[in-house]
Design a protein around this motif. Structure first.
Motif, PDB file in Angstrom:
ATOM      1  N   VAL A 112      30.044  14.662  32.744  1.00  0.00           N
ATOM      2  CA  VAL A 112      29.476  13.779  31.722  1.00  0.00           C
ATOM      3  C   VAL A 112      27.973  13.629  31.917  1.00  0.00           C
ATOM      4  CG1 VAL A 112      29.379  11.383  30.921  1.00  0.00           C
ATOM      5  CG2 VAL A 112      31.580  12.495  31.278  1.00  0.00           C
ATOM      6  N   ALA A 113      27.229  13.827  30.854  1.00  0.00           N
ATOM      7  CA  ALA A 113      25.772  13.670  30.882  1.00  0.00           C
ATOM      8  C   ALA A 113      25.381  12.346  30.239  1.00  0.00           C
ATOM      9  CB  ALA A 113      25.103  14.825  30.153  1.00  0.00           C
ATOM     10  N   ARG A 114      24.192  11.912  30.549  1.00  0.00           N
ATOM     11  CA  ARG A 114      23.734  10.629  30.013  1.00  0.00           C
ATOM     12  C   ARG A 114      23.665  10.654  28.491  1.00  0.00           C
ATOM     13  NH1 ARG A 114      18.971   7.030  32.746  1.00  0.00           N
ATOM     14  NH2 ARG A 114      18.985   5.288  31.244  1.00  0.00           N
ATOM     15  N   GLU A 115      23.337  11.815  27.972  1.00  0.00           N
ATOM     16  CA  GLU A 115      23.232  11.927  26.518  1.00  0.00           C
ATOM     17  C   GLU A 115      24.591  11.834  25.822  1.00  0.00           C
ATOM     18  OE1 GLU A 115      23.322  16.826  26.306  1.00  0.00           O
ATOM     19  OE2 GLU A 115      21.523  15.715  25.737  1.00  0.00           O
ATOM     20  N   ASP A 134      35.233  28.534  44.600  1.00  0.00           N
ATOM     21  CA  ASP A 134      34.834  28.971  45.942  1.00  0.00           C
ATOM     22  C   ASP A 134      34.028  27.904  46.669  1.00  0.00           C
ATOM     23  OD1 ASP A 134      36.100  31.413  45.625  1.00  0.00           O
ATOM     24  OD2 ASP A 134      34.317  32.357  44.768  1.00  0.00           O
ATOM     25  N   GLY A 135      34.425  26.660  46.478  1.00  0.00           N
ATOM     26  CA  GLY A 135      33.768  25.561  47.177  1.00  0.00           C
ATOM     27  C   GLY A 135      32.500  25.058  46.519  1.00  0.00           C
ATOM     28  N   ARG A 136      32.045  25.737  45.482  1.00  0.00           N
ATOM     29  CA  ARG A 136      30.815  25.330  44.796  1.00  0.00           C
ATOM     30  C   ARG A 136      31.160  24.722  43.444  1.00  0.00           C
ATOM     31  NH1 ARG A 136      26.828  30.263  44.411  1.00  0.00           N
ATOM     32  NH2 ARG A 136      25.538  28.569  43.560  1.00  0.00           N
ATOM     33  N   THR A 137      30.387  23.721  43.088  1.00  0.00           N
ATOM     34  CA  THR A 137      30.576  23.080  41.795  1.00  0.00           C
ATOM     35  C   THR A 137      29.698  23.779  40.758  1.00  0.00           C
ATOM     36  OG1 THR A 137      31.085  20.927  42.780  1.00  0.00           O
ATOM     37  CG2 THR A 137      30.377  20.937  40.490  1.00  0.00           C
ATOM     38  N   ILE A 138      30.308  24.216  39.675  1.00  0.00           N
ATOM     39  CA  ILE A 138      29.555  24.873  38.609  1.00  0.00           C
ATOM     40  C   ILE A 138      29.844  24.178  37.289  1.00  0.00           C
ATOM     41  CG2 ILE A 138      29.569  27.095  39.795  1.00  0.00           C
ATOM     42  CD1 ILE A 138      31.752  28.002  37.876  1.00  0.00           C
ATOM     43  N   ASP A 139      28.858  24.222  36.406  1.00  0.00           N
ATOM     44  CA  ASP A 139      29.014  23.625  35.080  1.00  0.00           C
ATOM     45  C   ASP A 139      29.799  24.577  34.188  1.00  0.00           C
ATOM     46  OD1 ASP A 139      27.526  21.273  35.588  1.00  0.00           O
ATOM     47  OD2 ASP A 139      25.678  22.420  35.410  1.00  0.00           O
ATOM     48  N   SER A 140      30.657  23.991  33.376  1.00  0.00           N
ATOM     49  CA  SER A 140      31.459  24.788  32.455  1.00  0.00           C
ATOM     50  C   SER A 140      31.502  24.088  31.114  1.00  0.00           C
ATOM     51  CB  SER A 140      32.885  24.971  33.006  1.00  0.00           C
ATOM     52  OG  SER A 140      33.715  25.566  32.047  1.00  0.00           O
ATOM     53  N   LEU A 180      15.242  14.431  42.408  1.00  0.00           N
ATOM     54  CA  LEU A 180      15.864  15.714  42.050  1.00  0.00           C
ATOM     55  C   LEU A 180      16.603  15.574  40.735  1.00  0.00           C
ATOM     56  CD1 LEU A 180      17.258  16.567  45.601  1.00  0.00           C
ATOM     57  CD2 LEU A 180      15.093  17.282  44.576  1.00  0.00           C
ATOM     58  N   GLY A 181      15.852  15.387  39.697  1.00  0.00           N
ATOM     59  CA  GLY A 181      16.449  15.092  38.399  1.00  0.00           C
ATOM     60  C   GLY A 181      16.368  16.225  37.409  1.00  0.00           C
ATOM     61  N   GLY A 182      16.617  17.437  37.861  1.00  0.00           N
ATOM     62  CA  GLY A 182      16.590  18.567  36.937  1.00  0.00           C
ATOM     63  C   GLY A 182      17.877  18.714  36.162  1.00  0.00           C
ATOM     64  N   HIS A 183      18.554  17.628  35.912  1.00  0.00           N
ATOM     65  CA  HIS A 183      19.810  17.635  35.168  1.00  0.00           C
ATOM     66  C   HIS A 183      19.957  16.251  34.543  1.00  0.00           C
ATOM     67  CE1 HIS A 183      21.846  14.935  38.026  1.00  0.00           C
ATOM     68  NE2 HIS A 183      21.049  15.518  38.917  1.00  0.00           N
ATOM     69  N   ASP A 184      21.003  16.061  33.754  1.00  0.00           N
ATOM     70  CA  ASP A 184      21.202  14.771  33.119  1.00  0.00           C
ATOM     71  C   ASP A 184      22.603  14.221  33.398  1.00  0.00           C
ATOM     72  OD1 ASP A 184      20.207  12.650  31.620  1.00  0.00           O
ATOM     73  OD2 ASP A 184      21.129  13.380  29.773  1.00  0.00           O
ATOM     74  N   LYS A 185      23.191  14.641  34.521  1.00  0.00           N
ATOM     75  CA  LYS A 185      24.540  14.198  34.840  1.00  0.00           C
ATOM     76  C   LYS A 185      24.556  12.703  35.145  1.00  0.00           C
ATOM     77  CE  LYS A 185      26.115  18.301  34.341  1.00  0.00           C
ATOM     78  NZ  LYS A 185      26.798  18.622  33.055  1.00  0.00           N
ATOM     79  N   LEU A 186      25.607  12.062  34.692  1.00  0.00           N
ATOM     80  CA  LEU A 186      25.716  10.627  34.888  1.00  0.00           C
ATOM     81  C   LEU A 186      26.017  10.293  36.344  1.00  0.00           C
ATOM     82  CD1 LEU A 186      25.500   8.186  33.026  1.00  0.00           C
ATOM     83  CD2 LEU A 186      27.990   8.178  32.846  1.00  0.00           C
ATOM     84  N   MET A 187      26.818  11.122  36.992  1.00  0.00           N
ATOM     85  CA  MET A 187      27.144  10.893  38.396  1.00  0.00           C
ATOM     86  C   MET A 187      26.109  11.588  39.267  1.00  0.00           C
ATOM     87  SD  MET A 187      31.284  10.850  38.851  1.00  0.00           S
ATOM     88  CE  MET A 187      31.057   9.885  40.352  1.00  0.00           C
ATOM     89  N   ARG A 188      25.246  10.801  39.873  1.00  0.00           N
ATOM     90  CA  ARG A 188      24.177  11.335  40.727  1.00  0.00           C
ATOM     91  C   ARG A 188      23.903  10.351  41.854  1.00  0.00           C
ATOM     92  NH1 ARG A 188      19.118  11.395  36.716  1.00  0.00           N
ATOM     93  NH2 ARG A 188      20.676  12.278  35.311  1.00  0.00           N
ATOM     94  N   TYR A 189      23.365  10.895  42.931  1.00  0.00           N
ATOM     95  CA  TYR A 189      23.020  10.048  44.070  1.00  0.00           C
ATOM     96  C   TYR A 189      21.650   9.409  43.856  1.00  0.00           C
ATOM     97  CZ  TYR A 189      26.951  12.310  46.394  1.00  0.00           C
ATOM     98  OH  TYR A 189      28.207  12.769  46.725  1.00  0.00           O
ATOM     99  N   GLU A 190      21.253   8.583  44.822  1.00  0.00           N
ATOM    100  CA  GLU A 190      20.004   7.833  44.669  1.00  0.00           C
ATOM    101  C   GLU A 190      18.792   8.729  44.479  1.00  0.00           C
ATOM    102  OE1 GLU A 190      22.865   5.248  46.971  1.00  0.00           O
ATOM    103  OE2 GLU A 190      22.346   7.377  46.807  1.00  0.00           O
ATOM    104  N   ASP A 191      18.816   9.922  45.097  1.00  0.00           N
ATOM    105  CA  ASP A 191      17.672  10.822  44.971  1.00  0.00           C
ATOM    106  C   ASP A 191      17.789  11.775  43.791  1.00  0.00           C
ATOM    107  OD1 ASP A 191      19.723  12.393  45.854  1.00  0.00           O
ATOM    108  OD2 ASP A 191      18.662  13.235  47.578  1.00  0.00           O
ATOM    109  N   GLY A 192      18.820  11.582  42.966  1.00  0.00           N
ATOM    110  CA  GLY A 192      18.970  12.397  41.766  1.00  0.00           C
ATOM    111  C   GLY A 192      19.925  13.563  41.888  1.00  0.00           C
ATOM    112  N   ARG A 193      20.407  13.864  43.089  1.00  0.00           N
ATOM    113  CA  ARG A 193      21.320  14.997  43.263  1.00  0.00           C
ATOM    114  C   ARG A 193      22.626  14.744  42.516  1.00  0.00           C
ATOM    115  NH1 ARG A 193      23.329  15.094  48.172  1.00  0.00           N
ATOM    116  NH2 ARG A 193      22.479  13.029  48.663  1.00  0.00           N
ATOM    117  N   PRO A 194      23.132  15.756  41.794  1.00  0.00           N
ATOM    118  CA  PRO A 194      24.438  15.588  41.135  1.00  0.00           C
ATOM    119  C   PRO A 194      25.553  15.564  42.162  1.00  0.00           C
ATOM    120  CG  PRO A 194      23.674  17.854  40.908  1.00  0.00           C
ATOM    121  CD  PRO A 194      22.534  17.085  41.527  1.00  0.00           C
ATOM    122  N   VAL A 195      26.637  14.903  41.835  1.00  0.00           N
ATOM    123  CA  VAL A 195      27.759  14.739  42.763  1.00  0.00           C
ATOM    124  C   VAL A 195      28.681  15.954  42.693  1.00  0.00           C
ATOM    125  CG1 VAL A 195      29.763  13.319  43.343  1.00  0.00           C
ATOM    126  CG2 VAL A 195      27.651  12.239  42.546  1.00  0.00           C
TER     127      VAL A 195
END
Length: 247
Positions: A112-115, A134-140, A180-195
């Motif tokens: 889910v993105a903020r938009e 393979d253990g990595r989170t990718i957008d789909s 680290l806000g190069g995305h617009d995901k709603l779930m992010r940590y304090e420094d902007g990293r997506p979860v």
């Protein structure tokens, strides 16, 4: 039973020695596992010409009853309320409330993105997902038309999400260029990293089956049809948890 055996049994009973039930033996599954092991060992012996044939070939195995599938039971309102009271102290309290009241899946929650939020209208559009490969989170964005939908949010959820978005704005300003806000995901940590999607499960062990505690609101594609249900369920949960004032 002979008269002598009966007298002996009565004597033991009077002496306080109660009879013990005979052992039922090994469970059918255990017997089959042992047979499988022996069959393989004897098969090797035949291959090596120690035996002429496999003596386990014609063994009669016990029948193994069919195990009944277990279906996860949805939480009661008391169980959900207890969980949400704990979750209220977590960074993603607003997100957990969205999950609890809409039945949104883990991959959707991560995507889910903020938009996708329209808090003025009280809606959440579910389209993109984040999945683990393979253990990595990718957008789909490979959702089918039936998977893309707009969910109604009750007033309590809207209030919690407004608070959460305000926190995100404060964090972005505080970190400045280090955010680290190069995305617009709603779930992010304090420094902007997506979860990471797996982190969502680990954080509260929030399996989709257990979180399906509503009337499966997300099954209705029409926002108008689920508005009444969202307000009803959301209002009930908010009153029970006491996290916010009455809507």
């Amino acid at each position: 039973m002979s008269i002598h055996a009966a007298r002996a049994a009565l004597t033991r009973f009077r002496a306080g020695r109660e009879p013990t039930a005979p052992s039922p033996g090994l469970a059918p599954k255990t017997v089959r596992n042992v047979h499988r092991l022996l069959h393989r060992a004897f098969g090797d012996a035949v291959t090596w010409q120690y035996l002429a044939q496999n003596p386990a070939d014609h063994a009669r195995l016990p029948r193994q009853g069919r195990s009944r599938p277990t279906h996860p039971q949805p939480w009661t309102i008391d169980e959900l309320s207890a969980w949400l009271r704990v979750a209220a102290s977590d960074r993603f309290a607003a997100i957990w409330m969205v999950a609890a009241t809409t039945g949104i899946r883990r991959s959707e929650l991560a995507g889910v993105a903020r938009e996708d939020l329209d808090l003025d209208q009280g809606t959440l559009r579910v389209a993109a997902t984040r999945i683990v490969v393979d253990g990595r989170t990718i957008d789909s964005d490979g959702k089918t038309d039936s998977g893309v939908r707009t969910l109604s949010l009750d007033p309590g959820n809207v209030e919690l999400l407004r608070r959460y978005l305000a926190v995100l704005d404060e964090e972005r300003e505080a970190f400045g260029s280090g955010y680290l806000g190069g995305h617009d995901k709603l779930m992010r940590y304090e420094d902007g990293r997506p979860v990471h999607a797996d982190s969502i499960t680990r954080r509260f062990r929030m399996g989709h089956a257990n979180m399906n505690v509503t009337f499966q609101i997300y099954g209705h594609r029409s926002t108008g049809r689920d508005r009444e249900a969202a307000d009803l369920v959301g209002g009930l949960i908010h009153r029970e948890t006491g996290l916010i004032g009455p809507p």
